[in-house]
Scaffold this motif. Structure first.
Motif: not given
Length: 390
Positions: A61, A99, A101, A103, A116-118
């Protein structure tokens, strides 16, 4: 004799007690072997195996702080505005963001399974900062800061070439964003947030393609029936650069938009791009009540008029310093110019200073346009950004 007898008796007693304790001693079990985290280098740096599984996980992030000034300060929704009039307060537009993130990757008999998330957390000037009216009493206060929203920007699953979930439109992700400037949408180039069902194909020789079924977002973009928006694209990538094209069908208004892009790697230091867009707008004209779709914009053709063009590039002075620029222009004579210097203070920490200019064309001042909040013909401003990525 008494002392000798006493010593012998004490020794015998100690031996007896020790023997009894030894018989009653608790046996400690041998510790089980620890399962340490293992590095997973199949999908790149930063991945590790989740203990007890074959799934590789990466967590990353960034933490960012933006400070905008002048007329151009609408980065990521961070604005200091007057509640009554909607006018800019004429102060710094500040935004802090964290942020997160994630994976994941795992090999299966059907191909690579990835996610994948953000998620973004923001704090800064909001559109409610400034002046407010309560029961006909108007109070004025400084443009303060507040938590300005949590957003789930990405959350998708991909198995082989099939991807489902929350993403940005393939109309932008497949062809590429408009340069490495912060304000890359002074002349906008497409809708972003959407749920998708899409399929990627990679031939392995430089040719790739995508087909994406999309839901859209907002009042203008979201589908209002079971018919999705459709995006298709093809790309040819080689050492010199890439040639890409995408076409999108807006099912709401039965309109078509497309973009073509050329990327050229001139040298190790210099890379350039040019992108052109064209879209129909027969059903996208604004009505007398200024209702959406505002000023001829739908999910994909959100630039002014039928055509638009974007161009720019990046020049790397050295391994730490780069210059980025973008120029954009559309059919309605909207002009955008953005340029910045990005400097890597240390690995993972970058400071970027940017200057932006906007000349507003026809029909975009003092209105409810979905992208423009300009109050005058020419607008000048800038942003300084501090970002720590990990």
């Amino acid at each position: 004799m008494n002392i000798k007898s006493l010593l012998l008796g004490s020794a015998a007693a100690l031996i007896a007690v020790s023997g009894a304790r030894a018989a009653d001693a608790v046996v400690v079990a041998e510790p089980e072997p620890a399962e340490y985290v293992k590095i997973c280098d199949v999908y790149g740096a930063g991945y590790f195996y989740i203990p007890g599984t074959e799934t590789c996980l990466r967590i990353g992030g960034y933490v960012r702080y933006d400070a905008g000034f002048g007329d151009i300060g609408t980065f990521d929704g961070a604005r200091a505005t007057d509640v009554q009039s909607g006018k800019d307060q004429g102060t710094w537009k500040k935004n802090a963001r964290f942020t997160l993130k994630t994976w994941t990757g795992q090999e299966t008999e059907l191909g690579t399974l990835k996610t994948y998330t953000e998620t973004r957390f923001n704090f800064g000037n909001t559109r409610n900062s400034g002046r407010a009216s309560y029961n006909n009493y108007t109070s004025t206060y400084n443009a303060g800061a507040a938590n300005s929203g949590i957003s789930l920007n990405f959350a998708w699953i991909q198995l082989g070439g099939l991807r489902v979930g929350k993403d940005e439109s393939a109309f932008d992700t497949f062809i590429g964003y408009a340069g490495n400037v912060i304000q890359d949408t002074i002349v906008p180039y497409g809708g972003f947030d959407t749920n998708v069902v899409q399929y990627y194909f990679d031939a392995g020789n430089g040719f790739s393609a995508v087909v994406s079924l999309e839901e859209g977002y907002g009042n203008v973009g979201t589908i209002d029936s079971y018919v999705p928006h459709v995006v298709g694209g093809v790309k040819w990538t080689q050492g010199w650069g890439a040639l890409t094209g995408v076409v999108a069908y807006d099912s709401n208004y039965e309109e078509v938009a497309g973009k073509v892009r050329l990327d050229v790697n001139v040298s190790n230091e210099l890379s350039l791009f040019v992108m052109g867009g064209y879209g129909t707008d027969d059903n996208l004209n604004d009505n007398a009540n200024n209702a959406v779709p505002a000023f001829g914009r739908g999910m994909y053709k959100i630039w002014g008029g039928n055509w638009a063009v974007w161009g720019g590039g990046t020049y790397k002075f050295n391994e730490k310093t780069s210059f980025n620029a973008q120029v954009s222009y559309d059919d309605w004579k909207n002009l955008g110019i953005a340029a910045n210097i990005a400097y890597d203070v240390v690995p993972g920490f970058t400071v970027t200073a940017e200057v932006d200019y906007q000349r507003v064309g026809q029909g975009s001042i003092d209105n409810d346009s979905i992208w423009a909040h300009a109050e005058k013909k020419s607008n000048l401003g800038g942003i300084i950004r501090f970002q720590r990525s990990f």
